[in-house]
Design a protein around this motif. Structure first.
Motif, mmCIF file in Angstrom:
data_model
loop_
_atom_site.group_PDB
_atom_site.id
_atom_site.type_symbol
_atom_site.label_atom_id
_atom_site.label_comp_id
_atom_site.label_asym_id
_atom_site.label_seq_id
_atom_site.Cartn_x
_atom_site.Cartn_y
_atom_site.Cartn_z
ATOM 1 N N LEU A 30 0.866 -1.186 0.026
ATOM 2 C CA LEU A 30 0.120 -0.042 0.163
ATOM 3 C C LEU A 30 0.792 1.290 0.170
ATOM 4 N N THR A 128 -9.096 -0.191 -3.134
ATOM 5 C CA THR A 128 -8.960 1.286 -3.072
ATOM 6 C C THR A 128 -10.345 1.957 -3.546
ATOM 7 N N GLY A 144 -7.285 3.717 0.458
ATOM 8 C CA GLY A 144 -6.715 2.437 0.163
ATOM 9 C C GLY A 144 -6.552 1.447 1.547
ATOM 10 N N VAL A 167 -12.109 0.976 4.176
ATOM 11 C CA VAL A 167 -11.984 2.189 3.555
ATOM 12 C C VAL A 167 -12.978 3.099 3.910
#
Length: 247
Positions: A30, A128, A144, A167
């Motif tokens: 990430l 995401t 994300g 998220v």
């Protein structure tokens, strides 16, 4: 030319940009890449820079993380991320300098999380937002998350849906039903297990996890441009001199 331009623009605030993920069942990365304006964040060259940085972090997760517990997690700061090797042999910091020279505004390789699952039953997934039309192993957006979990029947779509919840609802921690208590107002809930499930608010996340026999090992969530704690709990910070350019 690129380095001169990058040095000149280095002090300018860069809080726009993207976060991106790349993952397979046993590894995940990430990454956050910042720039000054949303206009540049939509540029094809910016997206290429984002993808290069995420791929470099993903390769790092594959080659440099040692087994420790169910998952190994490594946080890379801006300098450490820039020291990784991009496609073509250049360091990411060199590629970034060339990018800055091209677009004429500051950009920052802000941070990365690199994960490796050390047990066969532990899976890694990611999400995401905004989500791509066709889900894949790479995507980029303003938000994300990575999620590590166990699930006997390995319904990976559900793991991804739970990552989508993380998220969207931004829990602060997983939560422990023996130690934590649900918030009086569900809108104020910060424990993941007590939150109303994003895709079906008639259930809590804990209830959906029990129905699907899923156990969360850990998660991490990035929001582009957010304030970052200097020491993130549960994440090993690797000394800079051990983060070498990937060969």
């Amino acid at each position: 030319m690129g380095w001169a331009k990058a040095t000149k623009l280095a002090g300018r605030t860069a809080l726009q940009g993207l976060v991106a993920v790349k993952f397979d069942k046993g590894h995940g990365a990430l990454v956050e890449l910042n720039c000054e304006t949303d206009f540049v964040a939509k540029n094809d060259k910016f997206h290429k820079m984002m993808e290069d940085a995420t791929l470099a972090a993903f390769k790092f997760a594959h080659t440099h993380l040692q087994a420790k517990g169910p998952i190994t997690k490594m946080e890379l700061d801006s300098e450490q991320l820039g020291n990784l090797q991009a496609e073509g042999g250049k360091k990411l910091s060199e590629t970034l300098a060339l990018f800055i020279g091209t677009v004429g505004e500051n950009a920052v390789l802000r941070r990365a999380e690199c994960w490796k699952a050390n047990q066969n039953e532990v899976k890694i997934t990611a999400y995401t937002h905004p989500a791509p039309a066709t889900p894949g192993d790479y995507s980029a957006g303003k938000y994300g998350a990575l999620l590590a979990y166990k699930q006997p029947n390995d319904l990976q779509d559900f793991g991804r849906q739970l990552c989508q919840h993380i998220v969207g609802c931004a829990p602060v921690k997983i939560g422990d039903k023996e130690k934590d208590k649900p918030a009086k107002n569900s809108d104020d809930e910060t424990c993941l297990i007590f939150q109303e499930y994003l895709l079906d608010p008639s259930y809590t996340v804990e209830e959906v996890m029990e129905q699907n026999k899923l156990e969360i090992i850990d998660y991490v969530r990035f929001s582009c441009g957010e304030a970052v704690e200097s020491n993130m709990p549960g994440v090993e910070k690797q000394p800079l001199d051990t983060v070498q350019t990937l060969q």
